[in-house]
Motif scaffolding. Structure first.
Motif, PDB file in Angstrom:
ATOM      1  N   MET A   1      14.779   6.704   0.362  1.00 38.07           N
ATOM      2  CA  MET A   1      15.682   6.864  -0.774  1.00 38.07           C
ATOM      3  C   MET A   1      16.940   6.017  -0.577  1.00 38.07           C
ATOM      4  O   MET A   1      17.375   5.324  -1.493  1.00 38.07           O
ATOM      5  CB  MET A   1      16.040   8.355  -0.883  1.00 38.07           C
ATOM      6  CG  MET A   1      16.618   8.743  -2.234  1.00 38.07           C
ATOM      7  SD  MET A   1      15.541   8.316  -3.611  1.00 38.07           S
ATOM      8  CE  MET A   1      16.714   7.568  -4.710  1.00 38.07           C
ATOM      9  N   LEU A   2      17.496   6.125   0.660  1.00 38.94           N
ATOM     10  CA  LEU A   2      18.718   5.375   0.943  1.00 38.94           C
ATOM     11  C   LEU A   2      18.463   3.867   0.820  1.00 38.94           C
ATOM     12  O   LEU A   2      19.302   3.130   0.288  1.00 38.94           O
ATOM     13  CB  LEU A   2      19.199   5.722   2.358  1.00 38.94           C
ATOM     14  CG  LEU A   2      20.687   5.499   2.617  1.00 38.94           C
ATOM     15  CD1 LEU A   2      21.526   6.370   1.693  1.00 38.94           C
ATOM     16  CD2 LEU A   2      21.024   5.790   4.073  1.00 38.94           C
ATOM     17  N   THR A   3      17.278   3.449   1.268  1.00 38.99           N
ATOM     18  CA  THR A   3      16.930   2.024   1.156  1.00 38.99           C
ATOM     19  C   THR A   3      17.011   1.571  -0.286  1.00 38.99           C
ATOM     20  O   THR A   3      17.532   0.495  -0.579  1.00 38.99           O
ATOM     21  CB  THR A   3      15.479   1.787   1.621  1.00 38.99           C
ATOM     22  OG1 THR A   3      15.077   2.876   2.410  1.00 38.99           O
ATOM     23  CG2 THR A   3      15.343   0.487   2.345  1.00 38.99           C
ATOM     24  N   LYS A   4      16.492   2.441  -1.181  1.00 39.64           N
ATOM     25  CA  LYS A   4      16.449   2.023  -2.580  1.00 39.64           C
ATOM     26  C   LYS A   4      17.845   1.895  -3.152  1.00 39.64           C
ATOM     27  O   LYS A   4      18.114   0.985  -3.946  1.00 39.64           O
ATOM     28  CB  LYS A   4      15.612   3.019  -3.383  1.00 39.64           C
ATOM     29  CG  LYS A   4      14.174   2.949  -2.953  1.00 39.64           C
ATOM     30  CD  LYS A   4      13.216   3.509  -3.950  1.00 39.64           C
ATOM     31  CE  LYS A   4      11.804   3.202  -3.479  1.00 39.64           C
ATOM     32  NZ  LYS A   4      10.765   3.825  -4.244  1.00 39.64           N
ATOM     33  N   VAL A   5      18.765   2.803  -2.713  1.00 40.92           N
ATOM     34  CA  VAL A   5      20.141   2.717  -3.204  1.00 40.92           C
ATOM     35  C   VAL A   5      20.768   1.407  -2.753  1.00 40.92           C
ATOM     36  O   VAL A   5      21.330   0.646  -3.551  1.00 40.92           O
ATOM     37  CB  VAL A   5      20.972   3.917  -2.711  1.00 40.92           C
ATOM     38  CG1 VAL A   5      22.439   3.729  -3.085  1.00 40.92           C
ATOM     39  CG2 VAL A   5      20.425   5.203  -3.291  1.00 40.92           C
TER      40      VAL A   5
ATOM     41  N   ILE B  30      12.782  -5.808  -1.304  1.00 39.51           N
ATOM     42  CA  ILE B  30      13.590  -4.978  -0.407  1.00 39.51           C
ATOM     43  C   ILE B  30      13.125  -3.534  -0.449  1.00 39.51           C
ATOM     44  O   ILE B  30      12.913  -2.912   0.594  1.00 39.51           O
ATOM     45  CB  ILE B  30      15.083  -5.061  -0.791  1.00 39.51           C
ATOM     46  CG1 ILE B  30      15.562  -6.505  -0.732  1.00 39.51           C
ATOM     47  CG2 ILE B  30      15.918  -4.222   0.160  1.00 39.51           C
ATOM     48  CD1 ILE B  30      16.958  -6.686  -1.259  1.00 39.51           C
ATOM     49  N   ALA B  31      12.955  -2.982  -1.650  1.00 40.48           N
ATOM     50  CA  ALA B  31      12.866  -1.533  -1.766  1.00 40.48           C
ATOM     51  C   ALA B  31      11.441  -0.996  -1.723  1.00 40.48           C
ATOM     52  O   ALA B  31      11.238   0.164  -1.387  1.00 40.48           O
ATOM     53  CB  ALA B  31      13.536  -1.093  -3.068  1.00 40.48           C
ATOM     54  N   LYS B  32      10.450  -1.792  -2.085  1.00 39.73           N
ATOM     55  CA  LYS B  32       9.100  -1.255  -2.153  1.00 39.73           C
ATOM     56  C   LYS B  32       8.564  -0.979  -0.757  1.00 39.73           C
ATOM     57  O   LYS B  32       8.867  -1.696   0.195  1.00 39.73           O
ATOM     58  CB  LYS B  32       8.171  -2.226  -2.900  1.00 39.73           C
ATOM     59  CG  LYS B  32       8.319  -2.152  -4.392  1.00 39.73           C
ATOM     60  CD  LYS B  32       7.807  -0.837  -4.913  1.00 39.73           C
ATOM     61  CE  LYS B  32       8.172  -0.685  -6.371  1.00 39.73           C
ATOM     62  NZ  LYS B  32       7.877   0.660  -6.853  1.00 39.73           N
ATOM     63  N   ASN B  33       7.766   0.067  -0.683  1.00 39.20           N
ATOM     64  CA  ASN B  33       7.258   0.502   0.608  1.00 39.20           C
ATOM     65  C   ASN B  33       5.928  -0.142   0.941  1.00 39.20           C
ATOM     66  O   ASN B  33       5.588  -0.321   2.109  1.00 39.20           O
ATOM     67  CB  ASN B  33       7.109   2.033   0.581  1.00 39.20           C
ATOM     68  CG  ASN B  33       7.099   2.607   1.964  1.00 39.20           C
ATOM     69  OD1 ASN B  33       7.616   1.979   2.884  1.00 39.20           O
ATOM     70  ND2 ASN B  33       6.509   3.767   2.115  1.00 39.20           N
TER      71      ASN B  33
END
Lengths: 263, 163
Positions: A1-5, B30-33
């Protein structure tokens, strides 16, 4: 979650800066923007290409002329990049011997469930389409310096025709027509053709890939036609490598490096 | 209102779209897992850059960078052998010569070929990198049984990697 922020913050900042920078751009389609017309009184390189290409090379397709002649080095190492990618995939995925037996994928299509009629439709369509695709690919390569096209484009179309064989029947059928030995050889031959044209210029005491001097070998009217013919030769080399590597990538990825059955 | 759009929006609208596309790609990177989704993001990013470059070469009212070389007039001008210095003038002077049946080499009437060449190169590199990335992805899946980044990291931390 923090990564997405954090990702959102970083992306918004980057995008915001770029959107802010856009306001300093020349308007879309402006023929006098610096990229198109140069700065001040100085002529831009693209204007030189547009006005001089036909005089220098007798090739009406400016894109091909720039690609294969003015930027010949770039394109040669471009071909080497493709070759290197193919070899890298070969090195990463390819397995042989016992390991290949273990990893071999069972044919996914059980014809009893799938029904023969579907195969008839796909098979017949592909039998009609593939020769046309291949002829079109050869046209794109051979006519690439007079109409849209060239070695990369034609090579990809030709490679796609073999991939179509592999998808409509199975990988074994495609490999019977275009075996691993063939495509690896073809990939090397393509680069050797390209580098060979360059070396030939060197043997005739010019710079590497300076095709003009090849008029002595190709018996053309002048250096311009020699450049035109050399570009065709070079494009053929590019097409060989691209065809081979496109099919190699598909064959290795679809069968997990076993080169048997496949998807 | 329409004037505002014409002066402030229309000239930059497509650049904004490329920035937005690039943001989508960067965010996915960056955000995708999932590693495959990261690759899709990378491809979107590349596409945005390619579109951006190609649009820099657009000129209003210009045609494709392939010259029409039929007809005898063109050979005359081609053999005339002018100096490189005054190409711009030459292009404009030459125009009446073959204005009747084809476009002469007037730079303003032909799209900028250089971005096309550069992006042809970039597309090829894009395909190659994507192929290698997919191959590595396949090996990662074989090794860890998953393509989710956090699960792979957990397995690495737990020491479930055979060297």
């Amino acid at each position: 979650m923090l990564t997405k922020v954090f990702a959102t913050i970083a992306v918004v900042i980057t995008g915001g800066l770029l959107l802010y920078g856009v306001s300093d751009f020349p308007a879309f389609g402006d023929p006098h923007s610096p990229a198109n017309a140069g700065v001040g009184n100085e002529e831009s390189i693209s204007q030189y290409f547009i006005t001089q290409t036909y005089k220098d090379t007798k090739v009406p397709n400016i894109v091909t002329a720039v690609l294969a002649d003015y930027r010949g080095y770039d394109t040669m190492f471009e071909t080497v990049v493709i070759f290197a990618a193919g070899i890298a995939i070969f090195a990463i995925l390819r397995v042989t011997g016992n390991e290949a037996e273990k990893k071999s994928i069972k044919p996914p299509l059980d014809s009893s469930i799938n029904g023969d009629h579907q195969r008839i439709i796909v098979g017949t369509t592909c039998r009609i389409v593939i020769p046309v695709v291949q002829m079109f690919a050869l046209y794109v390569v051979a006519h690439g310096h007079h109409s849209p096209g060239g070695g990369f484009q034609g090579g990809v179309i030709l490679g796609a025709s073999f991939i179509l064989v592999a998808m409509s029947e199975d990988l074994n059928a495609a490999l019977r027509r275009f075996s691993e030995k063939t495509y690896l050889t073809l990939a090397c031959v393509g680069i050797l053709i390209y580098a060979g044209f360059g070396l030939m210029c060197q043997f005739l005491e010019r710079n590497f890939l300076d095709y003009g001097i090849l008029q002595k070998v190709l018996f053309t009217d002048g250096p311009e036609m020699a450049r035109s013919h050399s570009m065709l030769g070079v494009e053929v080399g590019v097409a060989f490598t691209v065809t081979a590597i496109m099919f190699a990538i598909y064959a290795n990825l679809s069968s997990r490096g076993v080169l048997k059955n496949g998807l | 209102m329409s004037e505002f759009i014409q002066t402030n929006v229309q000239p930059y609208f497509n650049f904004w779209i490329y920035v937005v596309l690039m943001m989508i790609g960067l965010w996915a990177l960056i955000a995708k897992n999932n590693l495959i989704k990261k690759l899709i993001g990378m491809s979107i990013f590349q596409t945005a850059i390619i579109l951006f470059y190609v649009s820099l070469g657009v000129k209003d009212g210009s045609t494709i960078p392939i010259l029409d070389h039929h007809g005898p007039e063109h050979h005359e001008t081609a053999d005339a052998g002018h100096d490189d210095v005054h190409e711009k003038e030459h292009g404009k002077k030459a125009e009446p010569h073959h204005a009747d049946d084809h476009v002469g080499p007037n730079p303003d009437t032909i799209a900028n070929p250089l971005p096309h060449v550069l992006m042809l190169t970039a597309i090829v590199v894009g395909v190659s990198t994507l192929g290698v990335a997919l191959a590595i992805g396949q090996m990662i899946f074989k090794e860890f049984g998953t393509l989710e980044e956090n699960e792979i990291l957990e397995q690495i931390k737990a020491g479930n990697v055979d060297d």
